[in-house]
Scaffold this motif. Structure first.
Motif, PDB file in Angstrom:
ATOM      1  N   UNK A  40       1.548   2.881   5.957  1.00 22.73           N
ATOM      2  CA  UNK A  40       2.055   2.292   4.686  1.00 22.73           C
ATOM      3  C   UNK A  40       2.312   0.731   5.079  1.00 22.73           C
ATOM      4  N   UNK A  41       2.033   0.227   4.010  1.00 23.70           N
ATOM      5  CA  UNK A  41       1.705  -1.819   4.435  1.00 23.70           C
ATOM      6  C   UNK A  41       3.313  -2.312   3.145  1.00 23.70           C
ATOM      7  N   UNK A  42       3.551  -3.208   4.379  1.00 27.87           N
ATOM      8  CA  UNK A  42       3.906  -4.087   2.394  1.00 27.87           C
ATOM      9  C   UNK A  42       4.196  -5.721   4.043  1.00 27.87           C
TER      10      UNK A  42
ATOM     11  N   UNK B 240       0.997  -1.111   0.205  1.00 25.46           N
ATOM     12  CA  UNK B 240       0.049   0.210   0.274  1.00 25.46           C
ATOM     13  C   UNK B 240       0.907   1.489  -0.300  1.00 25.46           C
ATOM     14  N   UNK B 241       1.493   1.218  -1.199  1.00 20.65           N
ATOM     15  CA  UNK B 241       2.248   3.204  -1.147  1.00 20.65           C
ATOM     16  C   UNK B 241       1.762   4.132  -1.145  1.00 20.65           C
ATOM     17  N   UNK B 242       2.683   5.122  -0.917  1.00 22.18           N
ATOM     18  CA  UNK B 242       2.517   5.782  -1.066  1.00 22.18           C
ATOM     19  C   UNK B 242       1.638   6.982  -2.112  1.00 22.18           C
ATOM     20  N   UNK B 243       1.068   8.109  -2.346  1.00 20.56           N
ATOM     21  CA  UNK B 243       0.240   7.919  -3.697  1.00 20.56           C
ATOM     22  C   UNK B 243      -0.415   9.126  -3.382  1.00 20.56           C
TER      23      UNK B 243
ATOM     24  N   UNK C  70       4.525   1.318   7.767  1.00 20.44           N
ATOM     25  CA  UNK C  70       5.304   2.313   8.053  1.00 20.44           C
ATOM     26  C   UNK C  70       3.728   3.689   8.589  1.00 20.44           C
ATOM     27  N   UNK C  71       4.479   4.726   9.287  1.00 24.88           N
ATOM     28  CA  UNK C  71       3.941   6.157   9.065  1.00 24.88           C
ATOM     29  C   UNK C  71       4.729   6.781   8.974  1.00 24.88           C
TER      30      UNK C  71
END
Length: 242
Positions: free
Chosen positions: A205-207, A177-180, A225-226
């Motif tokens: 954001x998750x991977x 779930x990337x930045x965007x 991540x935050x």
């Protein structure tokens, strides 16, 4: 209380019927449903594919590690939602998951028997408390070149929705779930108030990397991540039950 109480309402919304704890049910009916430019399910290791298509056949052991800077925030989320509504109960300490996590999969089917989505209900084996209660489906965002894995976590007055973009990497499945921008893959919060709905993209954001290790064991590395900073890492060991 959220727990699994939202499942009937979701089935009614989709016009489908529920099969509770269907044997060999999977989060995704077929990983090929995610095929598109940049992703081909045939490139996945068979064990990885089996886990997503037959999740109910698998059990998991988990380990968790928090960044000290984000531990207080994680504890707050766990207390606000985890204990009160049995949702988003983030494991805060390694011993919280020492006895493993149990999972149940219930699917919602349309009138023709096709899978519309699957509820994955995860509870702590030691206490029975809910950790996560989410609804998994394949969705295509407007303007996207291929489908995403869509996960919705129901809350009391809305939900958290995550759109994960799939990749195949040397047999492993990578979900991100990337930045965007708003409308791209990522994490969103939807709040319902007074008959109106409000949505916002959040900087979470998750991977996930689901892979087979050199010993033939299926494993998952999960990083949350935050903004640009890692807040939590989870590792899962996955084993077939049959």
């Amino acid at each position: 209380m959220v727990r699994d109480g939202w499942l009937l309402a979701e089935a009614e919304r989709l016009g489908g019927r529920i099969e509770v704890e269907r044997p060999a049910a999977g989060l995704i009916a077929s990983m090929a449903d995610l095929n598109g430019p940049g992703f081909d399910a045939s490139q996945l290791d068979p064990l990885v594919r089996n886990f997503y298509e037959h999740t109910a056949r698998w059990r998991m052991e988990a380990w968790t590690s928090w960044s000290p800077a984000f531990w207080p925030g994680g504890e707050l989320v766990s207390r606000l939602f985890g204990k009160r509504v049995q949702q988003l109960a983030l494991p805060m300490r390694p011993l919280d998951v020492a006895h493993g996590i149990d999972s149940r999969v219930s699917v919602i089917l349309d009138i023709a028997g096709r899978q519309l989505g699957a509820a994955w209900l995860r509870t702590l084996r030691a206490t029975g408390d809910y950790v996560f209660s989410g609804f998994y489906s394949v969705r295509s965002l407007p303007g996207a070149d291929r489908p995403s894995v869509h996960v919705a976590f129901p809350l009391e007055a809305g939900n958290v929705q995550v759109f994960l973009r799939p990749y195949a990497d040397d047999g492993a499945l990578v979900l991100k779930s990337p930045r965007g921008r708003f409308g791209d893959d990522g994490a969103y919060v939807l709040v319902e108030d007074g008959g109106c709905s409000f949505a916002a993209r959040v900087p979470v954001h998750e991977s996930f990397r689901i892979y087979v290790d050199p010993g033939g064991v299926l494993r998952t590395d999960h990083v949350l991540q935050l903004w640009n900073t890692t807040a939590m890492r989870l590792h899962y060991k996955l084993e077939r039950t049959d």
